[in-house]
Design an enzyme around this catalytic site. Structure first.
Site, PDB file in Angstrom:
ATOM      1  N   HIS A  96       0.859  -1.172   0.000  1.00 49.66           N
ATOM      2  CA  HIS A  96       0.000   0.000   0.000  1.00 49.66           C
ATOM      3  C   HIS A  96       0.904   1.233   0.000  1.00 49.66           C
ATOM      4  O   HIS A  96       2.059   1.168   0.420  1.00 49.66           O
ATOM      5  CB  HIS A  96      -0.889   0.038   1.245  1.00 49.66           C
ATOM      6  CG  HIS A  96      -1.958  -1.014   1.275  1.00 49.66           C
ATOM      7  ND1 HIS A  96      -1.740  -2.275   1.771  1.00 49.66           N
ATOM      8  CD2 HIS A  96      -3.265  -0.980   0.881  1.00 49.66           C
ATOM      9  CE1 HIS A  96      -2.864  -2.983   1.685  1.00 49.66           C
ATOM     10  NE2 HIS A  96      -3.801  -2.222   1.141  1.00 49.66           N
TER      11      HIS A  96
ATOM     12  N   CYS B 161      -5.265   1.787  13.402  1.00 44.79           N
ATOM     13  CA  CYS B 161      -6.111   2.763  14.083  1.00 44.79           C
ATOM     14  C   CYS B 161      -6.606   3.804  13.093  1.00 44.79           C
ATOM     15  O   CYS B 161      -6.003   4.020  12.035  1.00 44.79           O
ATOM     16  CB  CYS B 161      -5.371   3.435  15.238  1.00 44.79           C
ATOM     17  SG  CYS B 161      -3.898   4.356  14.751  1.00 44.79           S
TER      18      CYS B 161
END
Length: 285
Positions: free
Chosen positions: A171, A276
């Site tokens: 990514h 998160c």
């Protein structure tokens, strides 16, 4: 008018999701993913939550683990948040798409404006999206396609949105991140350096660049939970995970470094920023 980039990292809340037992087996985690030490993964995750809550002073919201969602802890892939707007993503893997449901509800409950992808041809993983405080870069990768990037641009019209090719299974945020409002940190691999060169060619803004020996070290979070003028934090992988990158990280002298570990969770594809979601519910942040 504020200084360009000053909104980067403003946050009051963090959202995480517990580690389910189903993540402990390669079968539960998905095809091709290795088994891991569940207790160690849960300890790492617990320490991360503690740092977000106690060290950074954020309001921590923890979604319970769901056995049907083994990769649910990687909730950074499920939403792109800027200001009061949350774009709910459409992950590349169909098995991961149910992960967005609990995240959507949590963000709605916090008062964010929810935007849905609404296009079955679009794929978008949140960790392919890098916000610099001035603009967005979206990695075109195995996980995210052109239509997904177009929806990011349609959602956040106040910012320029550029696309960056990402090779292999990475990514974009696994190759580069923000070490500050004007500093891009990137790994030393050819893929990471290629991404940084592409970003430099596309932007109208000058960014300093810091190269780290490890690509994974660049997957960090620049966070400003305090009032304007207070020292920001950089949540990053610590020396137990990536010892070769610690000396280079010390060059980021305008931040307080907060090291954490996710070496066990990394085995199933977790980068630090995938674990998160951070957001601000304060006005003008």
């Amino acid at each position: 008018m504020g200084t360009p980039g000053e909104g980067l990292g403003r946050c009051s809340h963090a959202l995480i999701r517990g580690v389910p037992e189903s993540l402990a087996s390669g079968e539960g985690a998905g095809a091709g993913l290795p088994a891991l030490d569940l207790a160690k993964a849960q300890r790492e995750h617990g320490v991360l939550g503690g740092k977000l809550r106690q060290r950074l002073g954020l309001q921590l919201l923890e979604l319970p683990p769901e056995e049907s969602l083994p990769l649910g802890p990687l909730l950074g892939d499920t939403a792109v948040i800027q200001g009061d707007t949350a774009l709910i993503t459409r992950p590349w893997s169909p098995a991961r798409r149910p992960e967005v449901d609990g995240v959507r509800k949590a963000l709605q409950d916090l008062g964010l404006r929810i935007v849905e992808m609404g296009d079955e041809n679009a794929t978008l993983d949140g960790t392919d999206v890098l916000f610099t405080g001035r603009e967005f870069f979206v990695g075109l990768s195995k996980w995210t396609n052109h239509r997904g990037a177009e929806i990011v641009a349609d959602t956040f019209r106040d910012f320029a949105v550029s696309t960056v090719p990402v090779s292999g299974a990475s990514h974009l945020r696994g190759l580069c991140g923000m070490g500050g409002p004007r500093t891009v940190v990137a790994g030393s691999s050819e893929a990471a350096q290629k991404a940084v060169r592409a970003m430099a060619a596309l932007t109208d803004h000058p960014y300093a660049s810091l190269t780290l020996p490890d690509d994974a070290a660049s997957d960090c979070l620049f966070l400003r939970p305090g009032l304007p003028g207070t020292t920001p934090f950089l949540l990053h992988r610590g020396g137990g995970d990536l010892p070769n990158s610690q000396e280079a990280l010390q060059k980021l002298s305008d931040v307080t470094l907060v090291p954490v570990s996710c070496s066990e969770l990394e085995k199933v594809g977790a980068g630090l920023s995938s674990l998160c979601l951070v957001l601000s519910t304060r006005p003008h942040c």
